[in-house]
Enzyme design. Structure first.
Site, PDB file in Angstrom:
ATOM      1  N   CYS A 421      13.183 -44.887  50.645  1.00 48.94           N
ATOM      2  CA  CYS A 421      14.461 -44.597  49.992  1.00 48.94           C
ATOM      3  C   CYS A 421      14.827 -43.129  50.138  1.00 48.94           C
ATOM      4  O   CYS A 421      14.012 -42.259  49.879  1.00 48.94           O
ATOM      5  CB  CYS A 421      14.353 -44.967  48.521  1.00 48.94           C
ATOM      6  SG  CYS A 421      15.691 -44.357  47.541  1.00 48.94           S
ATOM      7  N   ASP A 494      24.451 -19.710  66.495  1.00 51.35           N
ATOM      8  CA  ASP A 494      25.673 -20.161  67.174  1.00 51.35           C
ATOM      9  C   ASP A 494      26.863 -19.288  66.803  1.00 51.35           C
ATOM     10  O   ASP A 494      27.746 -19.026  67.627  1.00 51.35           O
ATOM     11  CB  ASP A 494      25.992 -21.613  66.777  1.00 51.35           C
ATOM     12  CG  ASP A 494      25.052 -22.592  67.466  1.00 51.35           C
ATOM     13  OD1 ASP A 494      24.601 -22.276  68.585  1.00 51.35           O
ATOM     14  OD2 ASP A 494      24.763 -23.661  66.896  1.00 51.35           O
ATOM     15  N   GLY A 544      25.654 -27.550  48.905  1.00 53.65           N
ATOM     16  CA  GLY A 544      24.687 -28.272  49.715  1.00 53.65           C
ATOM     17  C   GLY A 544      24.297 -29.582  49.066  1.00 53.65           C
ATOM     18  O   GLY A 544      24.790 -29.948  47.992  1.00 53.65           O
ATOM     19  N   ASP A 634      23.426 -18.834  72.657  1.00 53.48           N
ATOM     20  CA  ASP A 634      22.096 -18.623  72.067  1.00 53.48           C
ATOM     21  C   ASP A 634      21.170 -19.721  72.570  1.00 53.48           C
ATOM     22  O   ASP A 634      21.588 -20.854  72.817  1.00 53.48           O
ATOM     23  CB  ASP A 634      22.145 -18.586  70.534  1.00 53.48           C
ATOM     24  CG  ASP A 634      22.592 -19.894  69.932  1.00 53.48           C
ATOM     25  OD1 ASP A 634      23.479 -20.552  70.537  1.00 53.48           O
ATOM     26  OD2 ASP A 634      22.078 -20.275  68.869  1.00 53.48           O
TER      27      ASP A 634
END
Ligand SMILES: Cc1cc2nc3c(=O)[nH]c(=O)nc-3n(C[C@H](O)[C@H](O)[C@H](O)COP(=O)(O)OP(=O)(O)OC[C@H]3O[C@@H](n4cnc5c(N)ncnc54)[C@H](O)[C@@H]3O)c2cc1C
Length: 759
Positions: A421, A494, A544, A634
């Protein structure tokens, strides 16, 4: 990396990689305890084995023969390894305070940090004498002294202060080595003059008279001047003075006197003896705190004062491991009974040893060979490590007694894992963990973590356009803080490769299930690491999501800002024929971490790779732009070749790569040569069709590394040839010491394959 077969229920933290803790790690490797996470914190990844140290100085052993690689050993034991210096303990919060990283929480703690030279009470000693501990620093000084003596005509004077077994053995070893080196150079007449200082009436005060006589004879034969009853009370640059007022000028003053306990122990509240060592019971538990253990030189047994010797530190390893285990499983502890007499085999530098045990004495070459055999056998236990089969998942909660509330959490954690899960980590766990990290605030972040809402709101300042990028990957090391730092640096790469300014980030993470407190700590450690890097980059963490998953993983969506007309934007497609290719950081992370997982990489290689992975590309970009860079990217998962092809295609150019010029991380060539490559390598290898002369270049040792996937790699940029030297110098000065010119951009030719390798 530690497996995640069981949720973590208890943490045992080991401070210092001394002789006892290497034994503890080995024993836990042989018999893991489900649900118990072992963490080793140590300042040095290579820990010296004291028994072979004089032999190393004498030149009988190489560096790696006398050092235990703690990172490798920890990996073998399934333990976390944190390279840091411990500077305190918060016993109320059960936390270990480190110099460079957030505190580590423990349920049981063990300290095996050796002793610290006591120089403070001797005027000038701290500035002008060379203490034998820590060995790492002494070794640096010793290697410098060797170079100096080799390069300097005329005799050198070396004073050794301290005439115990350590001082005498060290002096004879140094003398043997220096004499040999100078003889080989045809300068036997320049042999250094040695002086030995003892505060007592004789040398080797803790050994019997026959042993003392034997060494007095050896020292006299070898022209060593012995000063007894000569306590050194003052040291100046190149000069020492004794209590009687006598002085000696010396080029090097080596300090090998009785040491004391580390100063930070004084603030722990643990009971210490007069020397500042931790008073321990016969269970090796601190007299003050049953959850804190100490072993080796830093421990002082209350009932049986022991000599400070590696032999006792080694012997304590087994009872210490057992009692740490019993502490977390709630069993009765064992008592440790040290031997009354112990055998010391003291070498005379020249593959000859003297045996000393209570009143007994013997000497001979054979004794040295016996000691050599014992020492090498000891070291093999810690160096000949083979990866072990993953242990069958045993139910952790059965091994570790838990409180009722913890029991429920553990059962749900196990059930969740087995069911696969991906439940969200509890809101309170997440908010508690995130409340402890401090993301920077920015004016253009209107709603962020400082006033959390359903989503973050950021403003794009006038004249700016927004750059978006996302990255996500699994933890490749068992240290969530360091992983957080590298994951954030990797994701920011990036943004910097576009020449943009990082503005805001949202994080997505998965954390293995476990007890709430452990999950919270892992989230906190990981996010503290990530936020430290985001903050340095001026990037605000604005939100987040964290879920439970089999493995620790972290990624970021990052927003950057750039001129709305794309001024100063460096795309992959800007390369021009005639440009020089510059790479800002060395490559090799893929092969190194594949080797680490197989216990085939040296710990110091991994340390250096981890350092390199934390170097930000931010400072490199303005330098590249200032030197007229035309294209940039990069280096990440596709490896050097993959990313170069990504540049040549849109630029409509070809390129030449000089294999011998590639900057490589330490150990990368060795790992690749051993055929140990990242699991992503085969996919990258498909790009060999972009090579014009693959057959010709395949034999070059650096060839496999052009396919090696990079984590948090450097910038690959094309720079006009006339600016390349200045650009390289500026990058080097700005913190990219391994920056290198690795090839050239060519006009597009007829051949379908765009890349030519120079061998
Ligand atoms: C020249 C010399 C020769 C010797 N020869 C012998 C011999 O032949 N036989 C013998 O039995 N003894 C010998 N000794 C004594 C022996 O070196 C010590 O008794 C032994 O090293 C003690 O071991 P330990 O495990 O307590 O600590 P150490 O071996 O000193 O290990 C301590 C570890 O803790 C780490 N550490 C220290 N502080 C911190 C911190 N704050 N945070 C994190 N990590 C930390 C260090 O990096 C190190 O890895 C010799 C000593 C000397 C000086």
């Amino acid at each position: 990396m530690q497996g995640t077969a069981n949720p973590v229920l208890r943490d045992i933290v080991l401070i210092g990689g001394g002789h006892s803790h290497v034994g503890v790690l080995h024993m836990f490797a042989m018999r893991p305890l489900p649900g118990v996470r072992l963490t080793l914190v140590c300042t040095d990844t290579d820990t010296p084995y004291s028994g072979m140290l004089p032999g190393y100085i004498a030149g009988h052993y190489g560096y790696d023969e006398v050092h235990i690689d703690l990172r490798r050993l920890a990996e073998f034991a399934g333990a976390r390894y944190c390279r840091d210096e411990v500077i305190g303990i918060d016993r109320a919060a059960r936390q270990v305070i480190c110099r460079n990283r957030p505190p580590l929480t423990y349920d049981a703690l063990s300290i095996n940090i050796g002793s610290t030279p006591r120089l403070a009470h001797i005027a000038g000693a701290a500035e002008h004498a060379v203490p034998v501990k820590p060995i790492r620093r002494f070794n640096d000084r010793w290697l410098a002294l060797l170079d100096r003596v080799r390069g300097h005509a005329g005799a050198t004077t070396i004073a050794v202060v301290g005439a115990g077994a350590g001082g005498v053995e060290l002096l004879l070893a140094m003398q043997y080595r220096l004499r040999g080196e100078l003889s080989a150079l045809g300068r036997a007449g320049d042999a250094p003059r040695f002086h030995l200082f003892s505060a007592e009436a004789h040398i080797l005060p803790t050994h019997n008279a026959a042993v003392r006589r034997a060494f007095e004879g050896v020292l006299a034969e070898r022209g060593v001047t012995v000063h007894c009853d000569a306590e050194v009370t003052r040291v100046d640059a190149g000069r020492l003075q004794t209590r009687s007022g006598a002085g000696l000028s010396a080029d090097e003053i080596v300090w090998v006197t009785q040491a004391g306990g580390a100063t930070w122990l004084r603030d722990t509240g643990l009971a210490l003896d007069q020397g500042g060592f931790i008073r321990v019971r016969d269970t090796l538990q601190s007299e003050t705190d049953a959850l804190v253990f100490a072993a080796g030189d830093c421990a002082a047994m209350i009932d049986r004062p022991l000599e400070k010797a590696g032999v006792f530190a080694v012997r304590m390893g087994r009872p210490l491991a057992e009692n740490l285990r019993r502490t977390v499983t709630g069993e009765t502890l064992l008592t440790y009974r040290p031997q009354r007499h112990w055998l010391a085999l003291i070498s005379t530098g020249d593959r000859h040893a003297v045996a000393s045990r209570g009143p007994l004495y013997a000497r001979g070459d054979l004794l040295w060979r016996w000691k050599d055999w014992i020492d090498r056998r000891f070291m093999r236990k810690f160096t000949e490590l083979q990866p072990m089969a993953a242990p069958a998942p045993a139910p952790a909660a059965e091994a570790v007694p838990l409180a009722a509330e913890e029991q429920a959490q553990a059962i749900s954690a196990i059930a969740m894992r087995c069911g696969g899960c991906g439940a969200k980590v509890g809101a309170s766990v997440l908010s508690r963990a995130l409340a402890r990290v401090r993301p920077i605030e920015r004016d253009d972040v209107l709603i962020g973590l400082h006033a959390p809402d359903d989503a973050a709101v950021v403003r794009v300042p006038p004249g700016k356009a927004m750059v978006h990028t996302v990255d996500f990957f699994r933890a490749f090391i068992d240290d969530p803080w360091l992983f957080g730092r590298i994951a954030a640096n990797h994701a920011l790469g990036d943004i910097f490769a576009m020449g943009a300014e990082a503005q805001s980030a949202t994080a997505i993470a998965t954390v293995p299930p476990g007890l709430e407190a452990k999950v919270e700590d892992t989230v906190y450690q990981m996010m503290a690491g990530a936020v430290s890097v985001l903050n340095e980059a001026g990037c605000a963490l604005v939100g987040g999501h964290t879920g439970e998953g089999r493995e620790l993983a972290l990624g970021f969506a990052i927003n950057g800002l750039i001129d709305e007309h794309l001024a100063g934007v460096l795309t992959k497609g800007g390369m021009r024929p005639g440009d020089v290719l510059i790479l800002t950081k060395p490559i090799g992370t893929g092969t190194l971490f594949a080797a680490h997982a197989r216990l085939s990489a040296r710990g110091r290689w991994i340390d250096a790779a981890l350092e390199s992975m934390q170097i930000s590309n931010r400072a490199a970009m303005p330098i590249l732009i200032a030197h007229g860079a035309t294209g940039c990217t990069d280096l990440t998962g596709f490896g050097l070749l993959g990313h170069l092809v990504e540049m040549t295609k849109p630029s409509g150019v070809d390129a030449e790569l000089e294999l011998a010029a590639l900057p490589l991380l330490d150990g990368a060539a060795e790992c690749a040569a051993a055929g140990i490559l990242s699991s992503l390598q085969p996919a990258n290898l498909r790009l060999r069709r972009a090579l014009r002369n693959q057959e010709e270049a395949m034999a070059h040792p650096n060839y496999p590394l052009i396919f090696d996937p990079q984590t948090a790699g450097g910038l690959l940029a094309s720079v006009p040839a006339d600016k390349a030297d200045a650009c390289l110098a500026a990058l080097c000065a700005a913190g990219y010491p391994r920056v290198a010119r690795i090839g050239r951009v060519l006009a597009q030719g007829e051949a379908p394959a765009p890349i030519r390798l120079l061998t």
